[in-house]
Write an enzyme that holds these catalytic residues in place. Structure first.
Site, PDB file in Angstrom:
ATOM      1  N   TYR A 172      39.128 -34.779  33.632  1.00 44.67           N
ATOM      2  CA  TYR A 172      39.968 -33.986  32.734  1.00 44.67           C
ATOM      3  C   TYR A 172      41.338 -33.694  33.335  1.00 44.67           C
ATOM      4  O   TYR A 172      42.313 -33.489  32.614  1.00 44.67           O
ATOM      5  CB  TYR A 172      39.303 -32.634  32.423  1.00 44.67           C
ATOM      6  CG  TYR A 172      38.061 -32.756  31.612  1.00 44.67           C
ATOM      7  CD1 TYR A 172      36.851 -33.041  32.219  1.00 44.67           C
ATOM      8  CD2 TYR A 172      38.087 -32.592  30.237  1.00 44.67           C
ATOM      9  CE1 TYR A 172      35.696 -33.154  31.482  1.00 44.67           C
ATOM     10  CE2 TYR A 172      36.929 -32.709  29.490  1.00 44.67           C
ATOM     11  CZ  TYR A 172      35.741 -32.992  30.113  1.00 44.67           C
ATOM     12  OH  TYR A 172      34.611 -33.113  29.382  1.00 44.67           O
ATOM     13  N   LYS A 230      26.275 -39.455  39.351  1.00 45.98           N
ATOM     14  CA  LYS A 230      26.109 -40.883  39.044  1.00 45.98           C
ATOM     15  C   LYS A 230      26.470 -41.613  40.337  1.00 45.98           C
ATOM     16  O   LYS A 230      27.383 -42.452  40.392  1.00 45.98           O
ATOM     17  CB  LYS A 230      27.041 -41.241  37.868  1.00 45.98           C
ATOM     18  CG  LYS A 230      26.900 -42.631  37.341  1.00 45.98           C
ATOM     19  CD  LYS A 230      25.742 -42.802  36.388  1.00 45.98           C
ATOM     20  CE  LYS A 230      25.635 -44.254  35.963  1.00 45.98           C
ATOM     21  NZ  LYS A 230      24.350 -44.571  35.329  1.00 45.98           N
ATOM     22  N   ASP A 277      22.300 -40.107  33.543  1.00 45.61           N
ATOM     23  CA  ASP A 277      21.616 -40.769  32.421  1.00 45.61           C
ATOM     24  C   ASP A 277      20.151 -40.352  32.353  1.00 45.61           C
ATOM     25  O   ASP A 277      19.616 -40.059  31.277  1.00 45.61           O
ATOM     26  CB  ASP A 277      21.774 -42.298  32.473  1.00 45.61           C
ATOM     27  CG  ASP A 277      21.747 -42.856  33.885  1.00 45.61           C
ATOM     28  OD1 ASP A 277      21.654 -42.065  34.842  1.00 45.61           O
ATOM     29  OD2 ASP A 277      21.804 -44.087  34.040  1.00 45.61           O
ATOM     30  N   ASP A 283      29.855 -31.080  30.488  1.00 46.45           N
ATOM     31  CA  ASP A 283      30.327 -30.922  29.112  1.00 46.45           C
ATOM     32  C   ASP A 283      29.308 -31.532  28.156  1.00 46.45           C
ATOM     33  O   ASP A 283      28.874 -30.924  27.168  1.00 46.45           O
ATOM     34  CB  ASP A 283      31.690 -31.635  29.001  1.00 46.45           C
ATOM     35  CG  ASP A 283      32.425 -31.293  27.720  1.00 46.45           C
ATOM     36  OD1 ASP A 283      31.882 -30.534  26.909  1.00 46.45           O
ATOM     37  OD2 ASP A 283      33.542 -31.803  27.540  1.00 46.45           O
ATOM     38  N   ASP A 332      25.942 -29.560  25.812  1.00 46.86           N
ATOM     39  CA  ASP A 332      25.855 -29.661  24.344  1.00 46.86           C
ATOM     40  C   ASP A 332      24.485 -30.211  23.952  1.00 46.86           C
ATOM     41  O   ASP A 332      23.862 -29.760  23.000  1.00 46.86           O
ATOM     42  CB  ASP A 332      26.950 -30.596  23.789  1.00 46.86           C
ATOM     43  CG  ASP A 332      28.169 -29.811  23.309  1.00 46.86           C
ATOM     44  OD1 ASP A 332      28.393 -28.713  23.863  1.00 46.86           O
ATOM     45  OD2 ASP A 332      28.873 -30.292  22.409  1.00 46.86           O
TER      46      ASP A 332
END
Ligand code: NAD
Length: 357
Positions: free
Chosen positions: A143, A190, A222, A246, A250
């Site tokens: 970001y 990751k 994942d 993020d 959700d």
């Protein structure tokens, strides 16, 4: 009896509607416990762009720095979502606020109220007992790195960056929280592919040595996405980078039944900011149907984390629990068995919570 100054920053869309209810809850708590809460408000997002041309005016930032805590709504407007070329955007205000206030830890409790077991799209027997505390790093990653276009605009890039220091401070916050809970921490990365993730894992492994009583596991993002749905009760504290956090939070909101139920705290070394995890939801803005419980639970987090008012915070959470036990629902958490007279709008839901406080 405490004196506290709270800044209300509703932002855009349903942010305005739900934050108004969150403020009423803070007022009620002040009256019940004889605290003095004073308030001011400030602009951010689309509404700030319209008024000043700036998604986070200096005046708002100054007010944030000078308050004891911020109750925040949401930013966003369809105008920008559908116009990737817009240079000034509401989210810039949000990112600048996080950066300027040094809000590096986003804390998201994901706990299902028993009454809402049926509202989730996941089977009740898999969900029962799920209680996860997410720590999402908030000021680094893709970001905030360099971004741009090359090859005449036909190639785009966003650079992900983390420093040891940034990973260490969020890891410590997460380990500290794990110590007070079920003493389990899952670090999500990751590391099989990303260099930032390899640094992340290295730092978390080192910090872990200081917390021998916390059991640590490392998962790839994942497989975490899969495990959250398959076996949510296996998680206690989860710590992860900005982008992964993020997306995963959700996803995990479905464990709690709806985005409208989830609160978050963004903390750093100065003023803390408390906000629902949902956005400005323009599809329901102005209809009076938005679920205010995430904003109310954000107010509960504010009382607990920024003001150290544990009992007051519990009072708010218990009131939400009682409202749900009494059968009241907003549209997003209602199901086919909810009687029509128990489906409430934003303000009425807030009033029921106030009664139970
Ligand atoms: N922190 C933030 O300010 C934030 C976070 C996410 C999205 N956004 C912005 O919000 C805008 C809309 O984004 P989106 O649609 O992807 O996400 P959203 O969270 O606004 O809405 C997603 C869905 O959930 C529903 N929903 C969300 N909150 C609800 C509530 N309290 N009660 C009932 N239903 C609720 C909405 O009606 C919508 O169907 C965009 O401009 C986006 O950039 C802002």
């Amino acid at each position: 009896m405490a004196n506290k100054h709270i800044l209300i920053v509703p932002g855009d869309g349903i942010g305005q509607e739900v934050t108004a209810v969150g403020k009423k809850v803070l007022n009620k708590i002040a009256a019940k416990y004889s605290h003095t809460f004073t308030y001011d408000d400030a602009l951010i997002g689309h509404i700030a762009i319209e008024a000043t041309g700036n998604p986070l005016p200096d005046e708002s930032l100054e007010k944030m720095r000078n308050s004891d805590a911020v109750l925040f709504g949401a930013v966003g407007h369809p105008k920008y979502d559908n116009d990737p070329s817009a240079k000034v955007r509401p989210e810039q205000g949000l990112l600048k606020m996080r950066k300027e206030l040094g809000l590096y830890a986003n804390i998201r409790p994901i706990k299902l109220f028993d009454e809402l077991l049926g509202a989730s799209s996941i089977k009740p027997e898999i969900l029962k007992g799920a209680d996860i505390l997410f720590f999402r790093e908030l000021t680094g990653d893709i970001y905030f790195g360099e971004k741009g276009r090359k090859n005449n605009g036909d190639t785009a890039f966003d650079v992900a960056e983390y420093s040891r220091y940034e990973v260490e401070r969020i890891a410590r916050k997460a380990f500290d929280a794990a110590k007070t809970r079920r003493k389990k921490l899952c670090s999500v990365d990751k590391a099989n592919v990303l260099e930032t993730s390899r640094l992340w894992r290295d730092v978390v492994q080192k910090v872990a040595l200081e917390y021998p009583d916390v059991a640590v596991e490392y998962q790839f993002v994942d497989s975490t996405a899969m495990l959250l749905i398959k076996d949510p009760t296996r998680f206690d504290v989860v710590v992860t980078a900005n982008l992964f956090g993020d997306i995963l939070t959700d996803e995990a909101s479905q464990i709690a039944g709806s985005m409208g139920m989830l609160a978050s705290a963004s903390i750093g070394d100065g003023t803390g900011v408390y906000e629902p995890i949902h956005g400005s939801a323009h599809d329901i803005t102005g209809k009076g149907v938005a679920n205010p419980l995430a904003s109310i639970l954000s107010a509960a987090l504010l009382l607990d984390i920024s003001f150290g008012m544990k009992e007051e915070s519990e009072t708010v959470i218990n009131a939400v629990d009682k409202v749900l036990k009494a059968g009241y629902r907003t549209r997003d958490i209602a199901d086919s068995t909810t009687p029509a007279d128990k489906i409430l709008g934003t303000e009425r839901m807030g009033e029921e919570v106030l009664k139970f406080i």
